[in-house]
Design a protein around this motif. Sequence first.
Motif, PDB file in Angstrom:
ATOM      1  N   SER A 132      44.042  21.175  24.117  1.00 38.37           N
ATOM      2  CA  SER A 132      42.812  20.460  23.785  1.00 38.37           C
ATOM      3  C   SER A 132      41.999  21.309  22.812  1.00 38.37           C
ATOM      4  O   SER A 132      42.099  22.541  22.802  1.00 38.37           O
ATOM      5  CB  SER A 132      41.999  20.194  25.054  1.00 38.37           C
ATOM      6  OG  SER A 132      40.696  19.748  24.735  1.00 38.37           O
ATOM      7  N   TYR A 133      41.186  20.616  22.007  1.00 36.71           N
ATOM      8  CA  TYR A 133      40.317  21.307  21.052  1.00 36.71           C
ATOM      9  C   TYR A 133      38.844  21.036  21.361  1.00 36.71           C
ATOM     10  O   TYR A 133      37.986  21.210  20.506  1.00 36.71           O
ATOM     11  CB  TYR A 133      40.685  20.890  19.620  1.00 36.71           C
ATOM     12  CG  TYR A 133      42.129  21.242  19.312  1.00 36.71           C
ATOM     13  CD1 TYR A 133      42.491  22.542  18.986  1.00 36.71           C
ATOM     14  CD2 TYR A 133      43.135  20.292  19.447  1.00 36.71           C
ATOM     15  CE1 TYR A 133      43.815  22.886  18.761  1.00 36.71           C
ATOM     16  CE2 TYR A 133      44.460  20.628  19.224  1.00 36.71           C
ATOM     17  CZ  TYR A 133      44.789  21.925  18.882  1.00 36.71           C
ATOM     18  OH  TYR A 133      46.108  22.275  18.680  1.00 36.71           O
ATOM     19  N   LEU A 778      35.235   6.612  35.697  1.00 38.40           N
ATOM     20  CA  LEU A 778      36.389   5.752  35.992  1.00 38.40           C
ATOM     21  C   LEU A 778      37.412   5.882  34.883  1.00 38.40           C
ATOM     22  O   LEU A 778      37.116   5.623  33.721  1.00 38.40           O
ATOM     23  CB  LEU A 778      35.943   4.296  36.137  1.00 38.40           C
ATOM     24  CG  LEU A 778      37.050   3.274  36.441  1.00 38.40           C
ATOM     25  CD1 LEU A 778      37.762   3.609  37.750  1.00 38.40           C
ATOM     26  CD2 LEU A 778      36.481   1.871  36.504  1.00 38.40           C
ATOM     27  N   LEU A 779      38.623   6.309  35.255  1.00 36.02           N
ATOM     28  CA  LEU A 779      39.716   6.442  34.294  1.00 36.02           C
ATOM     29  C   LEU A 779      40.845   5.523  34.736  1.00 36.02           C
ATOM     30  O   LEU A 779      41.113   5.399  35.930  1.00 36.02           O
ATOM     31  CB  LEU A 779      40.212   7.878  34.218  1.00 36.02           C
ATOM     32  CG  LEU A 779      39.161   8.928  33.820  1.00 36.02           C
ATOM     33  CD1 LEU A 779      38.693   9.683  35.064  1.00 36.02           C
ATOM     34  CD2 LEU A 779      39.729   9.927  32.828  1.00 36.02           C
ATOM     35  N   ALA A 780      41.517   4.914  33.770  1.00 34.19           N
ATOM     36  CA  ALA A 780      42.554   3.935  34.127  1.00 34.19           C
ATOM     37  C   ALA A 780      43.713   3.997  33.158  1.00 34.19           C
ATOM     38  O   ALA A 780      43.526   4.089  31.940  1.00 34.19           O
ATOM     39  CB  ALA A 780      41.967   2.523  34.159  1.00 34.19           C
ATOM     40  N   GLN A 781      44.903   3.954  33.710  1.00 39.19           N
ATOM     41  CA  GLN A 781      46.130   3.986  32.917  1.00 39.19           C
ATOM     42  C   GLN A 781      46.228   2.740  32.045  1.00 39.19           C
ATOM     43  O   GLN A 781      46.062   1.615  32.518  1.00 39.19           O
ATOM     44  CB  GLN A 781      47.328   4.068  33.851  1.00 39.19           C
ATOM     45  CG  GLN A 781      48.675   4.088  33.162  1.00 39.19           C
ATOM     46  CD  GLN A 781      49.818   4.067  34.165  1.00 39.19           C
ATOM     47  OE1 GLN A 781      49.590   3.909  35.350  1.00 39.19           O
ATOM     48  NE2 GLN A 781      51.028   4.217  33.683  1.00 39.19           N
ATOM     49  N   GLY A 782      46.465   2.937  30.747  1.00 39.54           N
ATOM     50  CA  GLY A 782      46.744   1.829  29.853  1.00 39.54           C
ATOM     51  C   GLY A 782      45.553   1.092  29.302  1.00 39.54           C
ATOM     52  O   GLY A 782      45.690   0.330  28.346  1.00 39.54           O
ATOM     53  N   ARG A 788      49.311   9.767  29.994  1.00 40.97           N
ATOM     54  CA  ARG A 788      49.156  10.154  31.393  1.00 40.97           C
ATOM     55  C   ARG A 788      48.601  11.563  31.533  1.00 40.97           C
ATOM     56  O   ARG A 788      47.680  11.803  32.318  1.00 40.97           O
ATOM     57  CB  ARG A 788      50.514  10.053  32.112  1.00 40.97           C
ATOM     58  CG  ARG A 788      50.410  10.278  33.607  1.00 40.97           C
ATOM     59  CD  ARG A 788      51.733  10.075  34.307  1.00 40.97           C
ATOM     60  NE  ARG A 788      52.521  11.277  34.334  1.00 40.97           N
ATOM     61  CZ  ARG A 788      53.377  11.590  35.315  1.00 40.97           C
ATOM     62  NH1 ARG A 788      53.546  10.769  36.323  1.00 40.97           N
ATOM     63  NH2 ARG A 788      54.084  12.688  35.281  1.00 40.97           N
ATOM     64  N   THR A 789      49.139  12.513  30.764  1.00 44.11           N
ATOM     65  CA  THR A 789      48.685  13.902  30.885  1.00 44.11           C
ATOM     66  C   THR A 789      47.212  14.041  30.533  1.00 44.11           C
ATOM     67  O   THR A 789      46.476  14.788  31.177  1.00 44.11           O
ATOM     68  CB  THR A 789      49.515  14.826  29.978  1.00 44.11           C
ATOM     69  OG1 THR A 789      49.537  14.277  28.654  1.00 44.11           O
ATOM     70  CG2 THR A 789      50.939  14.951  30.482  1.00 44.11           C
ATOM     71  N   ARG A 790      46.757  13.296  29.519  1.00 43.92           N
ATOM     72  CA  ARG A 790      45.346  13.361  29.125  1.00 43.92           C
ATOM     73  C   ARG A 790      44.448  12.770  30.216  1.00 43.92           C
ATOM     74  O   ARG A 790      43.381  13.304  30.509  1.00 43.92           O
ATOM     75  CB  ARG A 790      45.167  12.618  27.794  1.00 43.92           C
ATOM     76  CG  ARG A 790      43.749  12.615  27.246  1.00 43.92           C
ATOM     77  CD  ARG A 790      43.271  14.027  26.936  1.00 43.92           C
ATOM     78  NE  ARG A 790      44.146  14.740  26.047  1.00 43.92           N
ATOM     79  CZ  ARG A 790      44.082  14.671  24.720  1.00 43.92           C
ATOM     80  NH1 ARG A 790      43.187  13.909  24.138  1.00 43.92           N
ATOM     81  NH2 ARG A 790      44.911  15.391  23.974  1.00 43.92           N
ATOM     82  N   LEU A 791      44.888  11.658  30.824  1.00 48.59           N
ATOM     83  CA  LEU A 791      44.117  11.061  31.902  1.00 48.59           C
ATOM     84  C   LEU A 791      43.959  12.027  33.070  1.00 48.59           C
ATOM     85  O   LEU A 791      42.867  12.171  33.636  1.00 48.59           O
ATOM     86  CB  LEU A 791      44.788   9.776  32.387  1.00 48.59           C
ATOM     87  CG  LEU A 791      44.577   8.515  31.545  1.00 48.59           C
ATOM     88  CD1 LEU A 791      45.496   7.398  32.038  1.00 48.59           C
ATOM     89  CD2 LEU A 791      43.133   8.056  31.594  1.00 48.59           C
ATOM     90  N   VAL A 792      45.052  12.693  33.437  1.00 52.09           N
ATOM     91  CA  VAL A 792      45.013  13.628  34.564  1.00 52.09           C
ATOM     92  C   VAL A 792      44.092  14.805  34.249  1.00 52.09           C
ATOM     93  O   VAL A 792      43.305  15.244  35.103  1.00 52.09           O
ATOM     94  CB  VAL A 792      46.435  14.109  34.920  1.00 52.09           C
ATOM     95  CG1 VAL A 792      46.387  15.221  35.956  1.00 52.09           C
ATOM     96  CG2 VAL A 792      47.274  12.948  35.449  1.00 52.09           C
ATOM     97  N   LYS A 793      44.152  15.313  33.024  1.00 56.19           N
ATOM     98  CA  LYS A 793      43.279  16.431  32.638  1.00 56.19           C
ATOM     99  C   LYS A 793      41.813  16.027  32.696  1.00 56.19           C
ATOM    100  O   LYS A 793      40.967  16.770  33.194  1.00 56.19           O
ATOM    101  CB  LYS A 793      43.630  16.901  31.222  1.00 56.19           C
ATOM    102  CG  LYS A 793      44.887  17.734  31.142  1.00 56.19           C
ATOM    103  CD  LYS A 793      45.236  18.031  29.708  1.00 56.19           C
ATOM    104  CE  LYS A 793      46.638  18.609  29.605  1.00 56.19           C
ATOM    105  NZ  LYS A 793      47.105  18.667  28.210  1.00 56.19           N
ATOM    106  N   ASP A 814      50.443  16.478  40.074  1.00 59.18           N
ATOM    107  CA  ASP A 814      50.051  17.438  41.102  1.00 59.18           C
ATOM    108  C   ASP A 814      48.537  17.574  41.060  1.00 59.18           C
ATOM    109  O   ASP A 814      47.975  18.127  40.122  1.00 59.18           O
ATOM    110  CB  ASP A 814      50.729  18.786  40.828  1.00 59.18           C
ATOM    111  CG  ASP A 814      50.654  19.714  42.035  1.00 59.18           C
ATOM    112  OD1 ASP A 814      50.273  19.240  43.118  1.00 59.18           O
ATOM    113  OD2 ASP A 814      50.964  20.912  41.883  1.00 59.18           O
ATOM    114  N   LEU A 815      47.868  17.066  42.107  1.00 62.89           N
ATOM    115  CA  LEU A 815      46.405  17.082  42.159  1.00 62.89           C
ATOM    116  C   LEU A 815      45.974  17.695  43.489  1.00 62.89           C
ATOM    117  O   LEU A 815      45.589  16.999  44.428  1.00 62.89           O
ATOM    118  CB  LEU A 815      45.853  15.666  42.019  1.00 62.89           C
ATOM    119  CG  LEU A 815      46.142  14.963  40.694  1.00 62.89           C
ATOM    120  CD1 LEU A 815      45.874  13.470  40.799  1.00 62.89           C
ATOM    121  CD2 LEU A 815      45.324  15.574  39.564  1.00 62.89           C
TER     122      LEU A 815
END
Length: 925
Positions: A132-133, A778-782, A788-793, A814-815
Motif C-alpha cells: 500500500s502507498y 461496511l465492506l462488501a465483496q464485489g 479480496r486481499t484489499r478488503l481484508v486489509k 486469517d482474521l
Amino acid sequence: MKGDRYVVIDVETTGNRPTTSDRVIEVGMTVIEGLEIVDSFSSFVNPNRDIPLFIEQLTGISEEDVENAPTFDEIAPRILQALDGACFVAHHVDFDLSFINAELDRAGYAQFEGELLDTVEMARMLYPTFESYRLQTLSDIFEFSHEQPHRAGSDAYVTAKLLIEMFTKLSALPRETVHRMKPYTEQMCNGLHRIIHEIDVYNFEQADRSLPNDVEIYRGFAIRKRQQHSESTQAASAQSFDAALFFGEEGLLSKTTTNYEERAGQSTMSTAVWKAMNNEEHLLCEAATGTGKTLAYLYPALMKSLEANRPTVIATETIALQQQIVDREIIKLNEALNEDINVAILKGRSHYLCLQKFEHFLDRMPSSYDEHLFAAQLLVWLVETIDGDIEELNLPSGGYTLWEELKSDSYTCSHAGCSYYNRCYYHRAKERAKHAQLIITNHSLLFTDRFSSSGILPKYETVIFDEAHQMEDTAGKYLGYESSYQQLVRLISRFGLQDSEGLLFEIERSLKEKSINRYDVEWVRNRKQELYHLQSEWLQLFQTLQNIANKKPSGTIHYRPSQYEGKFVMEVVERISYMIDTLQKEWLNCIAQLEDQHPEESTLWRKVSQLIDDFTDENETVRQLLVHEVEEHVYWMEAGKTNAFDRLTLYRRPISIASSMQSYFFDEVKSVIMTSATLTVKDSFSFIKNTLGLPKENVNELKVESPFSYAKQAQLLVPSDFPDIKQEEEYIDALSEFISMLTSHVNGKMLVLFTSYDMLKKTYNRVKPQLEDLNYALLAQGVKGEQRTRLVKNFRKYERAILFGTSTFWEGIDLPGEDVRALIIVRLPFTPPNDPVYQAKANELTMRNENSFQKLAIPKAVLRFKQGFGRLIRTKDDRGLVYVLDKRLVEARYGNSFIRSLPEIPHTYTSTDEILSITSDFFEE
C-alpha cells in the motif's frame, strides 16, 4: 538536488470539491532545504461553512476548532512566500494543489504554477513491492513518528520525512538504473523528472562509483545477482526423525520459539506423516485449526528428503499459504534444527518476468502513463528481486495487462536464442528446485507436471497436499476446458488491429526499416484483414450461442456438442478453425525466413510465434468445447448477469477426477499426504476418499482435534423466529435488521458469510445507511470492485467494521483475535442444484439408486460449513460467537450432520431478543 527547496503541503477539507462548496479547514506545511527540514507550520482555517460529521470523525477537527481560526486569505502570504521558487510536494498532489489554488483564487492571488512532486507517484516507482502507498502505511514501514494521521501538520511532516527517505534511495540506485528510468518519468510530475535528470547527470560525473556486491550490470541493466545453491550439509543428512525430540516440551522447537506450548496433536500428526512416507503409504489427515499442521508435516518431509536424497514436494492451493510457509514455518524449522534448509518455491512460468521481453518492451519505447510507470517500477525491481515473480509487485491499474507481454514463455526462453538464459528467473526457479530439499508449489502446477508429464519438477517420491479439500476443484479445472468471447479477443488485441499499437505495428515498423523483400507493409495489412475476419466469425459464434442461451430460463445452460452437429454453430467453428490454421501457416512461413535474415529481431519473431501458438491452443479448446464429446464430461455455458454475448463463457469438466488421480498420483507416487482442516463428514473420510479416487488399501487416516477450548471460547446461536429462507425479501429484511441490532451488542468486527452474491448486494444496500449512522464501516465483496486481499486489509484497520463475503471468503482468510468477534453464516452452504458438475454427479448417484442428497449434497455442504466456521477462532486467546440464521440447522433431520462436524461448542436455539441478550453477556465477561 541538495540545494533545492521543497515545500510539502497537506490540507484537511470539508469534502473533495474545491471549485464548488468545499473549503480548507487546516493547512500543514513543512519546508525542506539541502535534504533537511528547516521549517514547519500548521494552522486551522475558518471555512465559513459547516464541517460535515464524517469529516469531523475522520480528522477530529470540530466547529469549535475553526470558529476563531484565521481565514485562508490571512495565512496565504506565508504559504506563497514559502512556495516562491520552490517545488510543491504533496501525497496525492492533485488533491492538495487543487484546494490551495482554489483558495488562492478566492483570496485574489495568482495560482501556483511551479514544479510539482507527488510522493505517492514517487513511492510507487521506488517501492514497487509495497502492499500500500497510504501515508500511514509508509509511515509504519519507515518507522516515522506519525502521531496525528489525517491532521495536516502531522501529515505534511511525515510526507517530508518520506521524501527525504526516497531521495536517499534514488541516490543509492545504480547509475544504469537511473539512466534507464529517465525517459519514463517525462509523463510524471515535472519535479520528479527534473530530479531524475539531475541524479543521472551527477552519476555519470562520478566515473568511479562502485556497485553493491549483490548487483551486476548486464546489457545495460542493473540486475540482482543470482544466489549460489548450497548443498545439504553432512550434519543435516545425519539427523533422523524424532517427534519427541523436535516437538517435546524440552525439544528443539521449544528452545527457539518464544512462548512455545507443546501440542500433543502436532507430534501425533508428524509421526503419522513420517510413518506414511517411510512405509510408502498414503495419508489423509484432518488437522483442526491450532494443531500446527504446517510444521507437523514440514519436519518429517525434510527428514525424509535428507534420508532419500530426493526432494519432498509440498503443494498448496493459495499463494498466501506458500509465502506463509517460507516466511514463517521454514524459519522456525531452520532455527530449531540449526540448519540452512534448501527450500524452493516453484510456480507456473507465467509468474516470472522474461528479461528478453522486457528489454524489447523498453526498446519500443512505452507510450502511455501506465506503461511509463510500469517500466520505471520494473527497473527498480530488477535491482532488488531474486525471484522475478509478479506476486512481489504492486502494479499500476494497467500493469497486469502489460505483464501478459512480459511474462516468461517457452519460445522466448529457449537456451539457444536467449541472451538472458543464464539470468532467466524461470530457469533460476527450476534450478533452485533441483537442489532443494523441499519444493513448495501450487496444486495447479503439480497437476500440470503429473497429468502432462511435462517434467517441470525434478523427480520426487513424496508429495504433500495442503488445503487438500481444494484438490477436486483444481484438478477438475485442469482436466477440463474453458473459453469465453473475451479469450480470443484478447489474443487479437495483442496483435493490434488499430494503427500504432500491438505486434503488427512493431512488425510493420521493422519491415519498413529492413526493406524485406516479400514481407512488406501490404503483407502485414493482409494479415490484419484476416484478423478482422476472424474476430467477426468469433463474434458471430458467441452471438449465436447467446441466442441459444437466452431461450433458457436459467443463467447456466447445459449442452452436448452433438446437439450442434450439422447446425450453424458447427459451421462457424469449422470456419474459425480454418482461419486459425491459415493464420498459423502464413506466420510460421514468414517467421522462418525473418529469423534467418534478421536474428537481431529474434525477440519480436518469438513473441509472434508464441502468440500464434496461443491462437492454436484456443482453437483446440473451442473444438474440445463444441465439437469433441466425451461421455464422462459435463458441458455448460454461463450467460453472465447482463446476458450479453461478450460475457458468455463455455465450460467442460470431468464428472469425476477419481480415475485420473488414481492413475497419476496414488498408483505412481510412493506416498501422498493430504491434509486440511476440513476432510471428514460425520467423523468419516469416506466422502473425500471416493471423490479423490483413493485406493482401498495402503491408505492411513488421522483426525487431529484442535487444542482450543471451544466450549469456553465460542458459542453457536440460531434464532428461532427468523423467516423461512425461501421467503427471500422477508428474510433479507430480517437479516438487515438483525445485523444492525447486533452492532451495539458486539461493538467490534463482524464477518458475514453469504452463499449468494445477489443476497449479499441486496443486504448491503439495505444495511449501509443504518451502519453509517452507527459509525460502523461496511465492506462488501464485489460491490466496489475491490480485491479480496484489499478488503481484508481495510477490514483489519477499522475498530468497528462489518465485512460481507461470499464464495472465497468462506476459507483462506486469517482474521485472529479482535479481527472477528462475531461470525454470521447467513444460510447453510448447499451447492446450488443447477451447478453442472454437482448435477451430473447427482444424476449418476440417482441412476445407481443412491440418495444424492445424503451422498453428495450434505457432505459438500458440511465441508463448506466447517470452512466457514473456521474463520472465527484462529488462536487459543480468541473469543467469539457464531450465528447461523438458517433454522434448518436445528429443525431439519440433516441439521445434526452440520453440528456434529463442529468441535464441542455450546449451541442455543432461541428468539432473536434472547440471542442479543446472550451476546451482551458474552462480551461483557
